[in-house]
Design a protein around this motif. Structure first.
Motif, PDB file in Angstrom:
ATOM      1  N   LEU A 309       0.828  -1.206   0.000  1.00 52.73           N
ATOM      2  CA  LEU A 309       0.000   0.000   0.000  1.00 52.73           C
ATOM      3  C   LEU A 309       0.863   1.258   0.000  1.00 52.73           C
ATOM      4  O   LEU A 309       0.607   2.206  -0.756  1.00 52.73           O
ATOM      5  N   ALA A 310       1.885   1.261   0.834  1.00 54.29           N
ATOM      6  CA  ALA A 310       2.726   2.459   0.979  1.00 54.29           C
ATOM      7  C   ALA A 310       3.428   2.823  -0.326  1.00 54.29           C
ATOM      8  O   ALA A 310       3.468   4.000  -0.713  1.00 54.29           O
ATOM      9  N   VAL A 311       3.999   1.830  -1.000  1.00 52.89           N
ATOM     10  CA  VAL A 311       4.735   2.139  -2.230  1.00 52.89           C
ATOM     11  C   VAL A 311       3.785   2.495  -3.368  1.00 52.89           C
ATOM     12  O   VAL A 311       4.104   3.346  -4.210  1.00 52.89           O
ATOM     13  N   MET A 312       2.617   1.863  -3.411  1.00 53.18           N
ATOM     14  CA  MET A 312       1.648   2.215  -4.450  1.00 53.18           C
ATOM     15  C   MET A 312       1.150   3.648  -4.261  1.00 53.18           C
ATOM     16  O   MET A 312       1.072   4.431  -5.215  1.00 53.18           O
ATOM     17  N   GLU A 313       0.818   3.990  -3.020  1.00 55.65           N
ATOM     18  CA  GLU A 313       0.375   5.356  -2.746  1.00 55.65           C
ATOM     19  C   GLU A 313       1.507   6.352  -2.996  1.00 55.65           C
ATOM     20  O   GLU A 313       1.288   7.442  -3.532  1.00 55.65           O
ATOM     21  N   GLY A 314       2.712   5.979  -2.585  1.00 52.74           N
ATOM     22  CA  GLY A 314       3.846   6.873  -2.781  1.00 52.74           C
ATOM     23  C   GLY A 314       4.102   7.173  -4.246  1.00 52.74           C
ATOM     24  O   GLY A 314       4.271   8.334  -4.642  1.00 52.74           O
ATOM     25  N   VAL A 315       4.123   6.131  -5.067  1.00 52.65           N
ATOM     26  CA  VAL A 315       4.370   6.327  -6.490  1.00 52.65           C
ATOM     27  C   VAL A 315       3.234   7.106  -7.134  1.00 52.65           C
ATOM     28  O   VAL A 315       3.453   8.022  -7.936  1.00 52.65           O
ATOM     29  N   GLN A 316       1.982   6.772  -6.783  1.00 49.90           N
ATOM     30  CA  GLN A 316       0.849   7.463  -7.389  1.00 49.90           C
ATOM     31  C   GLN A 316       0.803   8.938  -6.998  1.00 49.90           C
ATOM     32  O   GLN A 316       0.516   9.801  -7.824  1.00 49.90           O
ATOM     33  N   MET A 317       1.083   9.234  -5.722  1.00 53.35           N
ATOM     34  CA  MET A 317       1.016  10.624  -5.291  1.00 53.35           C
ATOM     35  C   MET A 317       2.204  11.448  -5.798  1.00 53.35           C
ATOM     36  O   MET A 317       2.166  12.679  -5.774  1.00 53.35           O
ATOM     37  N   HIS A 318       3.240  10.754  -6.254  1.00 55.02           N
ATOM     38  CA  HIS A 318       4.317  11.465  -6.940  1.00 55.02           C
ATOM     39  C   HIS A 318       3.932  11.755  -8.389  1.00 55.02           C
ATOM     40  O   HIS A 318       4.616  12.544  -9.073  1.00 55.02           O
ATOM     41  N   GLY A 319       2.876  11.110  -8.870  1.00 55.22           N
ATOM     42  CA  GLY A 319       2.502  11.275 -10.268  1.00 55.22           C
ATOM     43  C   GLY A 319       3.402  10.439 -11.162  1.00 55.22           C
ATOM     44  O   GLY A 319       4.084   9.512 -10.707  1.00 55.22           O
ATOM     45  N   GLY A 320       3.441  10.754 -12.448  1.00 54.19           N
ATOM     46  CA  GLY A 320       4.208   9.960 -13.405  1.00 54.19           C
ATOM     47  C   GLY A 320       5.684   9.869 -13.075  1.00 54.19           C
ATOM     48  O   GLY A 320       6.329   8.846 -13.345  1.00 54.19           O
ATOM     49  N   ILE A 321       6.238  10.919 -12.458  1.00 57.12           N
ATOM     50  CA  ILE A 321       7.678  10.896 -12.160  1.00 57.12           C
ATOM     51  C   ILE A 321       8.019   9.856 -11.103  1.00 57.12           C
ATOM     52  O   ILE A 321       9.177   9.494 -10.948  1.00 57.12           O
TER      53      ILE A 321
END
Length: 359
Positions: A309-321
């Motif tokens: 959950l943490a890495v999915m949310e982290g990557v998504q909230m960073h956007g495409g970058i």
């Protein structure tokens, strides 16, 4: 105090940028960093003082693993200082002093297929004279290319008592190692045993008692890996919160958007509950090690899901970058994926928890 000291050391000497540097240099970890860890007593955290260890217990080992997970610090800590130290201490090995000094690096060679299943070991330990000949393949061996010695589980007989654990010199004739391309830039290898000689002195515990000899090391490793995943979750959460406070959209920091605040708050709650489960597993291992598997499996299963959950949310909230190599978020995702599989995935440990609750 231990957490504060570990965090200060790792923030200065093993930030995520160090993992990037190791990857670019083609090395799984920095040997100099590991020597410093050993000098601080980390390599002997689970080893008695009579062998030069600090003997601080599993909760302390979990705290160190958490802090390493927070910065993705790469080292042979789990393989040597946790798994090997716990198994060999229970067996009364005289090599504990070498582990505590950081002089002996161990790897655990137990898996043979795509999933963690020690009880399905097929690797052959053929009796020969007063010893054995080992033949077979082990895969997904953490620190397998770097290790000086290998703990290997092999089939020495038939039935439930047919597995034996061996402590083998990694340079022994007939043993070959091939490094694997791991997405988390760590040392994983495939080991091939072709009539490797093993004597009675190489047996850990008793012949035919391999699972019992391995159990203390596996439980300790699973608990510490859960702690690392818990720390990883906190680490990517901190990176993401920092980004939410800096990134602007529509002339506002994106952290001011209520939808993102809700997602960040939910993640915070999940990380806190998981940290509690990890702490509980360490305490049970310290006080009731024979009855710790339920607590350990609960911690590993929960830490796996929370890290996902943490890495999915982290990557998504960073956007495409978030998926680009220029940002650190992807490194957390890759390590979380490997940690989810090593020493038993969510399904493996959830099944143990379910079975225990039916009793």
């Amino acid at each position: 105090m231990l957490r504060d000291a570990a965090r200060g050391f790792l923030d200065e000497n093993a930030p995520v940028s160090a993992l990037r540097a190791n990857r670019d240099a083609g090395q799984a970890f920095d040997p100099g960093l590991w020597r410093e860890m050993a000098q601080m007593g980390w390599a002997g955290v689970l080893i008695g003082e009579d062998h030069g260890g600090a003997d601080m217990g599993h909760r302390a080992a979990g705290i160190l693993a958490e802090e390493m997970g927070r910065t993705l610090a790469a080292s042979p800590f789990l393989s040597s200082a946790v798994i090997a130290a716990s198994a060999l201490r229970a067996a009364g090995s005289d090599r504990l002093g070498q582990i505590a000094e950081g002089a002996a690096l161990y790897a655990l060679a137990v898996d043979e297929g795509p999933k963690h299943a020690p009880d399905l070991t097929a690797m052959e330990a053929r009796p020969e004279g007063n010893g054995f000949r080992l033949k077979g393949r082990k895969v997904f061996v953490a620190d397998g290319a770097s290790a000086d010695r290998v703990l290997v589980l092999a089939c020495s007989g038939e039935g439930d008592e047919g597995l034996t654990l061996f402590d083998i010199d990694a340079g022994r004739a007939g043993l070959s190692r091939k490094g694997a391309d791991s997405i988390d830039a760590r040392d994983f290898a495939t080991l091939e045993f072709e009539d490797v000689e093993a004597t009675g002195e190489d047996v850990v515990g008793e012949v035919g008692g391999g699972l019992a000899a391995l159990a203390p090391g596996l439980r300790a490793g699973q608990a510490a890996l859960a702690a690392e995943l818990s720390g990883l979750s906190a680490g990517i959460s901190a990176v993401t919160l920092g980004y939410l406070k800096e990134r602007k959209q529509f002339d506002r920091t994106i952290g001011s958007f209520q939808a993102l605040q809700h997602r960040a708050a939910h993640l915070f709650a999940e990380i806190e509950v998981t940290a509690s489960a990890v702490a509980h597993a360490g305490r049970v291992l310290d006080h009731e090690p024979e009855n710790a598997q339920l607590a350990v499996s609960l911690a590993k299963a929960r830490a796996t899901q929370t890290a996902k959950l943490a890495v999915m949310e982290g990557v998504q909230m960073h956007g495409g970058i978030g998926m680009t190599d220029d940002y650190d978020a992807g490194f957390f995702m890759k390590r979380a994926r490997v940690g989810a599989e090593w020493l038993g995935d969510y399904g493996h440990h959830a099944a143990i928890v379910a079975a225990a609750r039916r009793l």
